[in-house]
Design an enzyme around this catalytic site. Structure first.
Site, PDB file in Angstrom:
ATOM      1  N   LYS A   1       4.287  -7.835  44.797  1.00 50.80           N
ATOM      2  CA  LYS A   1       5.584  -7.944  44.099  1.00 50.80           C
ATOM      3  C   LYS A   1       6.629  -8.601  44.989  1.00 50.80           C
ATOM      4  O   LYS A   1       7.470  -9.351  44.520  1.00 50.80           O
ATOM      5  CB  LYS A   1       6.081  -6.544  43.685  1.00 50.80           C
TER       6      LYS A   1
ATOM      7  N   GLY B   1       6.927  -1.002  50.158  1.00 49.76           N
ATOM      8  CA  GLY B   1       6.836  -1.916  51.294  1.00 49.76           C
ATOM      9  C   GLY B   1       6.609  -3.311  50.770  1.00 49.76           C
ATOM     10  O   GLY B   1       5.518  -3.644  50.352  1.00 49.76           O
ATOM     11  N   HIS B   2       7.654  -4.109  50.736  1.00 50.27           N
ATOM     12  CA  HIS B   2       7.538  -5.451  50.174  1.00 50.27           C
ATOM     13  C   HIS B   2       7.589  -6.491  51.290  1.00 50.27           C
ATOM     14  O   HIS B   2       8.590  -6.642  51.962  1.00 50.27           O
ATOM     15  CB  HIS B   2       8.640  -5.663  49.120  1.00 50.27           C
TER      16      HIS B   2
ATOM     17  N   GLN C   1       6.211   0.244  43.641  1.00 49.01           N
ATOM     18  CA  GLN C   1       4.971   0.921  43.243  1.00 49.01           C
ATOM     19  C   GLN C   1       4.336   0.181  42.043  1.00 49.01           C
ATOM     20  O   GLN C   1       4.642  -0.978  41.835  1.00 49.01           O
ATOM     21  CB  GLN C   1       5.211   2.413  42.905  1.00 49.01           C
TER      22      GLN C   1
HETATM   23  P1  IMO Z   1       4.913  -0.780  46.822  1.00 48.12           P
HETATM   24  O1  IMO Z   1       6.278  -0.930  46.204  1.00 48.12           O
HETATM   25  C1  IMO Z   1       1.319   1.539  47.335  1.00 48.12           C
HETATM   26  C2  IMO Z   1       1.609   5.884  46.851  1.00 48.12           C
HETATM   27  C3  IMO Z   1       1.278   6.723  48.073  1.00 48.12           C
HETATM   28  C4  IMO Z   1       0.712   7.966  47.403  1.00 48.12           C
HETATM   29  C5  IMO Z   1       1.585   8.106  46.149  1.00 48.12           C
HETATM   30  C6  IMO Z   1       2.726   9.091  46.279  1.00 48.12           C
HETATM   31  O2  IMO Z   1       4.772  -1.347  48.166  1.00 48.12           O
HETATM   32  O3  IMO Z   1       3.850  -1.245  45.884  1.00 48.12           O
HETATM   33  P2  IMO Z   1       5.053   8.970  47.544  1.00 48.12           P
HETATM   34  O4  IMO Z   1       5.373   8.832  49.011  1.00 48.12           O
HETATM   35  O5  IMO Z   1       5.633   7.888  46.704  1.00 48.12           O
HETATM   36  O6  IMO Z   1       5.364  10.341  47.021  1.00 48.12           O
HETATM   37  O7  IMO Z   1       3.454   8.853  47.477  1.00 48.12           O
HETATM   38  O8  IMO Z   1       2.104   6.811  45.890  1.00 48.12           O
HETATM   39  N1  IMO Z   1       2.640   4.849  47.056  1.00 48.12           N
HETATM   40  C7  IMO Z   1       2.384   3.539  47.174  1.00 48.12           C
HETATM   41  N2  IMO Z   1       1.218   2.864  47.240  1.00 48.12           N
HETATM   42  N3  IMO Z   1       2.456   0.830  47.372  1.00 48.12           N
HETATM   43  C8  IMO Z   1       3.640   1.473  47.256  1.00 48.12           C
HETATM   44  O9  IMO Z   1       4.786   0.822  47.071  1.00 48.12           O
HETATM   45  C9  IMO Z   1       3.643   2.893  47.209  1.00 48.12           C
HETATM   46  N4  IMO Z   1       4.605   3.840  47.150  1.00 48.12           N
HETATM   47  C10 IMO Z   1       3.978   5.027  47.038  1.00 48.12           C
HETATM   48  O10 IMO Z   1       0.340   6.103  48.889  1.00 48.12           O
HETATM   49  O11 IMO Z   1      -0.591   7.729  46.961  1.00 48.12           O
HETATM   50 MG    MG Z   2       3.267  -1.227  49.418  1.00 44.30          MG
END
Ligand code: IMO
Ligand code: MG
Length: 429
Positions: free
Chosen positions: A15, A39-40, A222
Site C-alpha cells: 500500500k 509499516g509503509h 493493514q
Molecule cells: P500494514 O499497514 C501486517 C497484524 C499483526 C497481528 C495482528 C494484530 O503494514 O499492512 P495489532 O498489533 O494490530 O493488534 O496486531 O495484525 N498486523 C499487521 N500485519 N501489516 C500490518 O500493517 C499490520 N498491522 C497489524 O501482525 O497479526
Molecule cells: Mg506492514
C-alpha cells in the site's frame, strides 16, 4: 474525486508504494484507522523510508491528515516527525491531526504485551504497540482523546480513574509494576505542547477541502482480512481497515467516497497467528520469503508466505466494493517453473467458494489449487504491459477473472517509477 486505497489480504500488500505513487494526483492524503502497527515502506532515490503513522502522501509534498479513527502514540508520532524533518521533508503546515483521535497510553502497550504473554500458544501475534487495548478503551468509553490533553484537569481525572482498574489488573493478574499517574500526566502534557500545531477538527477540515474541489486519497493500513469485523477474527487488528472505515474514521460521509482501489500482492503473506489456507510451509515458502524480502516493516518478523488466494481477495472485492486492483510484487514470481492459485476451499469433501465466518471451519479447509506455468524472463522494472511475458499476462488475467475485478496497476519493483499503469485510478476529471 476521492479514492480509498485498502489492502485486500493480511496487510503488507504494498500500500505504501501504491499510495505514494497515486499521491501525485491527490491534494490530501488521509489515514483513517490503525496506528503505528502499520509499516509503509517507500523507496525514494534508492533509500527506503518506513512510515508507521504519518500519511505517506507527505513525501510527495501533499497535505497529510490523521483522522479520528486512528489511535495515536504521541511519542511515536513525534519521533516520526523528527525523522521526516531530518530527511528534509517538512511537515509544518502540512500535517493535521484529529482532536477526536484516541491516544495510545503507556499502559496500553504494557497490557498488549502482557496479555499476549499470558495467552501463550493462543497469542494473536500482535505488533505489541498497544493497539488492541487502546481501541478496547475507546469502545468501552474510557479512552483518552487528544482534545482531553488540552484540558489538564479533566485529563488528570480520567487518567486517575483509568489507572485504578488498570493498575489492579497489571499487579494482580499480570504481576507487573503499576503506572504512576503523575509521571504519565507530565509526559503527555509535554507531548500535547509539541503536537499542538497539528491538532484540529479534521472532519471539518476535510469536508471543506472537498467543497473546494480538492482531491482526497484515503490510505488504509493493514488489510481486509485483518479488519475487526471482516477479518479472521480474533486473529485481526482492532479497527475497520475496510473502505467503510474511511467514512467513520474521518467524518467524511460515505457518499463522498468515489472509488476504492484494492492493493493485492501477486501471492499471499501474513504476519502473526491465524488461519492461512494457501500457506506454503516448506522450501517454496522459504523461497518466496527470501525473494520477496518478506520480513515485517514494523517488527522485523518473518512473514508467512503462500500462493495467491483468490477466495480471500474475491471476498475483499465484495466487502470493499472495489473499483479496481493494484497487483504488486509480480517480479518476485519471476523464474518459478510453476505458480499456483487457490481457487476454492474444500472441507469434509465439500467445496467452499466463500470465506467461512467460523474460524474453526476456516482452519480446517484445504486449498483447491490451480496450476499455472511460470516465466523465465525478468519482469522487474517493466512499465509497459505488452512487454510482460505471455505467462505473466495469463497469470494476471486469471487473478482478475477469479476475483472479479480489473487491475488498474501492476507493480514490478519497489521503486516509484517501476509500475505498469493500465488506467489511472485516481482520475481527477
Ligand atoms: P500494514 O499497514 C501486517 C497484524 C499483526 C497481528 C495482528 C494484530 O503494514 O499492512 P495489532 O498489533 O494490530 O493488534 O496486531 O495484525 N498486523 C499487521 N500485519 N501489516 C500490518 O500493517 C499490520 N498491522 C497489524 O501482525 O497479526
Ligand atoms: Mg506492514
Amino acid at each position: 474525486m476521492n479514492l480509498v486505497v485498502v489492502g485486500t489480504q493480511w496487510g503488507d500488500e504494498g500500500k505504501g508504494k501504491v499510495v505514494d505513487l497515486l499521491s501525485e494526483g491527490a491534494d490530501y492524503v488521509v489515514r483513517y484507522q490503525g496506528g503505528h502497527n502499520a509499516g509503509h515502506t517507500i523507496v525514494i532515490g534508492g533509500k527506503p523510508i518506513v512510515l508507521h503513522l504519518i500519511p505517506t502522501g507527505l513525501l510527495q509534498g501533499k497535505i497529510g491528515v490523521i483522522g479520528n479513527g486512528v489511535v495515536i502514540n504521541p511519542k511515536a508520532l513525534l519521533e516520526e516527525i523528527t525523522l521526516l524533518t531530518q530527511r528534509n521533508f517538512e511537515v509544518t503546515d502540512r500535517l493535521f491531526i484529529s482532536e477526536a483521535a484516541h491516544l495510545i497510553m503507556p499502559y496500553h502497550q504494557a497490557i498488549d504485551k502482557a496479555s499476549e504473554r499470558m495467552k501463550g500458544s493462543q497469542k494473536i501475534g500482535t505488533t505489541g504497540r498497544g493497539i488492541g487495548p487502546a481501541y478496547a478503551d475507546k469502545m468501552s468509553r474510557s479512552g483518552i482523546r487528544i482534545a482531553d490533553l488540552y484540558d489538564p484537569e479533566h485529563f488528570r481525572e480520567k487518567l486517575e480513574v483509568n489507572l485504578v482498574d488498570i493498575n489492579a489488573i497489571l499487579e494482580k493478574i499480570y504481576k507487573m509494576p503499576p503506572f504512576d499517574p503523575e509521571a504519565i500526566f507530565k509526559e503527555y502534557l509535554g507531548y500535547a505542547e509539541q503536537m499542538k500545531p497539528y491538532i484540529t477538527d479534521t472532519s471539518l477540515f476535510l469536508n471543506k477541502a472537498i467543497d473546494e474541489g480538492h482531491h482526497l486519497l484515503f490510505e488504509g493500513a493493514q488489510g481486509t482480512h485483518l479488519d475487526v469485523d471482516f477479518g479472521t477474527y480474533p486473529f485481526v487488528t482492532s479497527s475497520n481497515s475496510v473502505a467503510g472505515g474511511a467514512a467513520t474514521g474521518t467524518g467524511v460521509g460515505p457518499t463522498r467516497l468515489d472509488k476504492v482501489l484494492g492493493v493485492t500482492k501477486a501471492y499471499t503473506t501474513r504476519v502473526g497467528s491465524g488461519p492461512f489456507p494457501s500457506e506454503l510451509c516448506g522450501e517454496m515458502g522459504e523461497m518466496l520469503r527470501k525473494l520477496g524480502n518478506e520480513f515485517g516493516a514494523t517488527t522485523g518478523r518473518p512473514r508467512r508466505c503462500g500462493w495467491f488466494d483468490a477466495v480471500l481477495v474475491r471476498y475483499s472485492v465484495r466487502v470493499n466494493h472495489l473499483s479496481s486492483l493494484a497487483i504488486t510484487k509480480l517480479d518476485v514470481l519471476d523464474g518459478m517453473p510453476e505458480i499456483q492459485i487457490c481457487v476454492a476451499y474444500e472441507v469434509d469433501g465439500i467445496r467452499l467458494d466463500e470465506v467461512p465466518s467460523s474460524l474453526r471451519r476456516l482452519e480446517g479447509v484445504t486449498p483447491i489449487l490451480k496450476r499455472f506455468e511460470g516465466w523465465d524472463e525478468s519482469t522487474n522494472g517493466i512499465t509497459d504491459y505488452d512487454k510482460l511475458p505471455k505467462n505473466a499476462k495469463i497469470y494476471l488475467e486469471a487473478i482478475e477473472a477469479l476475483v472479479g475485478c480489473p487491475a488498474d496497476i501492476i507493480s514490478t519493483s519497489s521503486k516509484r517509477g517501476e509500475t505498469i499503469v493500465l488506467r489511472q485510478p485516481f482520475d481527477s476529471n
